[in-house]
Design an enzyme around this catalytic site. Sequence first.
Site, PDB file in Angstrom:
ATOM      1  CB  CYS A 184      -0.864   0.043   1.212  1.00  0.00           C
ATOM      2  SG  CYS A 184      -2.359  -1.132   1.051  1.00  0.00           S
ATOM      3  CG  ASP A 227      10.406  -9.510  -6.052  1.00  0.00           C
ATOM      4  OD1 ASP A 227       9.431 -10.057  -5.711  1.00  0.00           O
ATOM      5  OD2 ASP A 227      11.481  -9.531  -5.246  1.00  0.00           O
ATOM      6  CG  HIS A 286      -4.625  -4.142   1.841  1.00  0.00           C
ATOM      7  ND1 HIS A 286      -3.331  -4.300   1.838  1.00  0.00           N
ATOM      8  CD2 HIS A 286      -5.250  -5.015   2.543  1.00  0.00           C
ATOM      9  CE1 HIS A 286      -3.140  -5.418   2.860  1.00  0.00           C
ATOM     10  NE2 HIS A 286      -4.394  -5.990   3.255  1.00  0.00           N
ATOM     11  CG  ASN A 319       3.891 -17.750  -4.366  1.00  0.00           C
ATOM     12  OD1 ASN A 319       3.643 -18.624  -4.993  1.00  0.00           O
ATOM     13  ND2 ASN A 319       4.927 -17.005  -4.401  1.00  0.00           N
ATOM     14  N   GLY A 345       2.867 -20.160   0.121  1.00  0.00           N
ATOM     15  CA  GLY A 345       4.123 -19.447   0.124  1.00  0.00           C
ATOM     16  C   GLY A 345       3.993 -18.001   0.085  1.00  0.00           C
ATOM     17  CG  HIS A 379       2.502  -9.986  -4.433  1.00  0.00           C
ATOM     18  ND1 HIS A 379       1.985 -10.103  -3.204  1.00  0.00           N
ATOM     19  CD2 HIS A 379       3.247 -10.868  -4.662  1.00  0.00           C
ATOM     20  CE1 HIS A 379       2.822 -11.119  -2.617  1.00  0.00           C
ATOM     21  NE2 HIS A 379       3.352 -11.637  -3.329  1.00  0.00           N
TER      22      HIS A 379
HETATM   23  P1  AMP Z   1       5.474 -13.702  -2.016  1.00  0.00           P
HETATM   24  O1  AMP Z   1       6.335 -14.401  -1.467  1.00  0.00           O
HETATM   25  O2  AMP Z   1       4.503 -14.304  -3.333  1.00  0.00           O
HETATM   26  O3  AMP Z   1       4.173 -12.885  -0.952  1.00  0.00           O
HETATM   27  O4  AMP Z   1       6.411 -12.315  -2.786  1.00  0.00           O
HETATM   28  C1  AMP Z   1       6.516 -11.428  -1.993  1.00  0.00           C
HETATM   29  C2  AMP Z   1       7.440 -10.593  -2.673  1.00  0.00           C
HETATM   30  O5  AMP Z   1       7.839  -9.296  -2.452  1.00  0.00           O
HETATM   31  C3  AMP Z   1       9.036 -11.234  -2.635  1.00  0.00           C
HETATM   32  O6  AMP Z   1       9.280 -11.822  -3.945  1.00  0.00           O
HETATM   33  C4  AMP Z   1       9.752 -10.057  -2.241  1.00  0.00           C
HETATM   34  O7  AMP Z   1      11.250 -10.422  -2.485  1.00  0.00           O
HETATM   35  C5  AMP Z   1       8.998  -8.989  -2.539  1.00  0.00           C
HETATM   36  N1  AMP Z   1       9.371  -7.635  -1.944  1.00  0.00           N
HETATM   37  C6  AMP Z   1       8.983  -7.723  -0.612  1.00  0.00           C
HETATM   38  N2  AMP Z   1       9.386  -6.250  -0.086  1.00  0.00           N
HETATM   39  C7  AMP Z   1       9.644  -5.418  -1.244  1.00  0.00           C
HETATM   40  C8  AMP Z   1       9.757  -4.064  -1.804  1.00  0.00           C
HETATM   41  N3  AMP Z   1       9.751  -3.305  -0.847  1.00  0.00           N
HETATM   42  N4  AMP Z   1      10.153  -3.891  -3.060  1.00  0.00           N
HETATM   43  C9  AMP Z   1       9.894  -4.869  -3.963  1.00  0.00           C
HETATM   44  N5  AMP Z   1       9.661  -6.150  -3.691  1.00  0.00           N
HETATM   45  C10 AMP Z   1       9.613  -6.491  -2.317  1.00  0.00           C
HETATM   46 ZN    ZN Z   2      -1.699  -3.376   1.349  1.00  0.00          ZN
END
Ligand code: AMP
Ligand code: ZN
Length: 113
Positions: free
Chosen positions: A5, A28, A44, A86, A92, A99
């Site tokens: 958010c 990412d 959200h 995920n 996961g 997202h």
């Molecule tokens: P998931 O495990 O499917 O929930 O994916 C979360 C993803 O968010 C992971 O691949 C993280 O590397 C990524 N992530 C977490 N914080 C950030 C951030 N501040 N900017 C970009 N990616 C992020």
């Molecule tokens: Zn959010």
Amino acid sequence: MCIFCKIAQKEIPTTVVFENEDVICFNDIHPAAPVHVLIVPKKHYEDALALTASEDAEKVLGSVFRAAAKVAELTGTQDGFRLINNCREKGGQTVMHVHFHLIGGATLSEKII
Ligand code: AMP
Ligand code: ZN
């Protein structure tokens, strides 16, 4: 406010690859492939099931897939990519704001399905 958010509202700076009314797409921080873009609804929703249950589901999910096509064009991955969600802890999911990961830029070999 959750981290995605804050990114969606530009409170945390990020490199925006593409955005439209419903979604923001950014790189990412821990890329799993040469191209690894997150496609994130601006509103959200905790996870894919919460999004799907909402009255905006059709519009937002349409925007997610249109954004994925645009990101593929912008990142040169129209030759092939994966779009991954995920969902919840056993799926996961670690960031509890729905997202979709678009990964590509290489031959993706680690297929589990
Ligand atoms: P998931 O495990 O499917 O929930 O994916 C979360 C993803 O968010 C992971 O691949 C993280 O590397 C990524 N992530 C977490 N914080 C950030 C951030 N501040 N900017 C970009 N990616 C992020
Ligand atoms: Zn959010």
